[in-house]
Design an enzyme around this catalytic site. Structure first.
Site, short mmCIF file in Angstrom:
data_model
loop_
_atom_site.label_atom_id
_atom_site.label_comp_id
_atom_site.label_asym_id
_atom_site.label_seq_id
_atom_site.Cartn_x
_atom_site.Cartn_y
_atom_site.Cartn_z
N ASP A 29 0.87 -1.19 0.00
CA ASP A 29 0.00 0.00 0.00
C ASP A 29 0.90 1.24 0.00
OD1 ASP A 29 -1.73 2.19 0.96
OD2 ASP A 29 -3.19 0.61 1.29
N ILE A 30 0.61 2.19 -0.87
CA ILE A 30 1.49 3.37 -0.94
C ILE A 30 1.25 4.37 0.18
CG2 ILE A 30 2.39 3.66 -3.30
CD1 ILE A 30 -0.24 5.38 -3.69
N GLU A 88 -12.50 3.31 -1.18
CA GLU A 88 -11.74 4.24 -2.01
C GLU A 88 -11.51 3.69 -3.42
OE1 GLU A 88 -8.19 5.73 0.06
OE2 GLU A 88 -7.22 5.78 -1.91
N HIS A 93 -10.04 -5.67 -2.40
CA HIS A 93 -8.69 -5.85 -1.88
C HIS A 93 -8.73 -6.09 -0.39
CE1 HIS A 93 -9.70 -1.54 -1.98
NE2 HIS A 93 -9.00 -1.41 -0.87
N HIS A 95 -6.53 -5.73 3.05
CA HIS A 95 -5.38 -5.08 3.68
C HIS A 95 -4.73 -6.06 4.66
CE1 HIS A 95 -6.30 -0.73 2.73
NE2 HIS A 95 -7.52 -1.22 2.60
P1 AMP Z 1 -9.87 1.34 0.57
O1 AMP Z 1 -10.52 1.22 -0.80
O2 AMP Z 1 -10.65 2.25 1.48
O3 AMP Z 1 -9.60 0.00 1.19
O4 AMP Z 1 -8.46 2.05 0.39
C1 AMP Z 1 -7.68 1.84 -0.76
C2 AMP Z 1 -6.24 1.67 -0.37
O5 AMP Z 1 -5.49 1.57 -1.58
C3 AMP Z 1 -5.64 2.81 0.43
O6 AMP Z 1 -5.01 2.29 1.60
C4 AMP Z 1 -4.62 3.44 -0.53
O7 AMP Z 1 -3.47 3.93 0.14
C5 AMP Z 1 -4.29 2.29 -1.43
N1 AMP Z 1 -3.84 2.69 -2.76
C6 AMP Z 1 -4.46 3.54 -3.61
N2 AMP Z 1 -3.76 3.67 -4.75
C7 AMP Z 1 -2.68 2.86 -4.62
C8 AMP Z 1 -1.56 2.54 -5.46
N3 AMP Z 1 -1.42 3.08 -6.67
N4 AMP Z 1 -0.62 1.67 -5.00
C9 AMP Z 1 -0.75 1.12 -3.76
N5 AMP Z 1 -1.78 1.37 -2.93
C10 AMP Z 1 -2.73 2.23 -3.34
#
Ligand code: AMP
Length: 131
Positions: A29-30, A88, A93, A95
């Site tokens: 995760d970035i 988001e 996905h 975590h």
């Molecule tokens: P959520 O959809 O609420 O579970 O959050 C999406 C997660 O994806 C967040 O923790 C972001 O930091 C992560 N994220 C978004 N874009 C990227 C990316 N390009 N590379 C890695 N992680 C990402």
């Protein structure tokens, strides 16, 4: 339009890759809550995790287990926490987050700022432990 995670799977957007097979992809995760915070996704773009068909869903969790085992070999922690939020990015996905207390799973906490070198170093170490 393809999700940002589909673009990552296709290599159109860079990621700090941890592992992949035909159906799944794991990457850092970035905006990590902890060093080693990893996302595990099905390559097939499905928004809501509970819309994934049973076989792919079960495989996702088995793949995530292998990733978690690799993370815990590299990042000192009590255990690996697992959560699904998905508000988001509309691509299912999981975590995986190294934790020492329940507060380490709090997404309202400020995220770590890591350099590219730190991300690369962590990813390489976890990649090596993935079996
Ligand atoms: P959520 O959809 O609420 O579970 O959050 C999406 C997660 O994806 C967040 O923790 C972001 O930091 C992560 N994220 C978004 N874009 C990227 C990316 N390009 N590379 C890695 N992680 C990402």
């Amino acid at each position: 339009m393809a999700s940002i995670f589909t673009k990552i799977v296709k290599g159109e957007i860079p990621s700090y890759k941890i592992a992949e097979d035909d159906n799944y992809y794991a990457f850092l995760d970035i905006n990590p809550l902890a060093k080693g915070h990893t996302l595990v996704i099905p390559k097939k773009e499905i928004d809501y995790i509970f819309d994934i068909d049973d076989d792919l869903y079960q495989g996702l969790f088995l793949f995530a287990k292998r990733v978690a085992k690799a993370i815990e070999k590299v990042i000192p922690c009590e255990r690996i926490g697992m959560t699904v939020i998905g508000l988001e990015v509309p691509h299912a996905h999981i975590h995986l987050i190294p934790i020492n207390s329940i507060y380490d799973m709090d997404f309202k906490q400020p995220k770590l700022k890591l350099s590219q070198e730190e991300f690369e170093d962590i990813a390489a170490k976890i990649r090596k432990e993935f079996i």
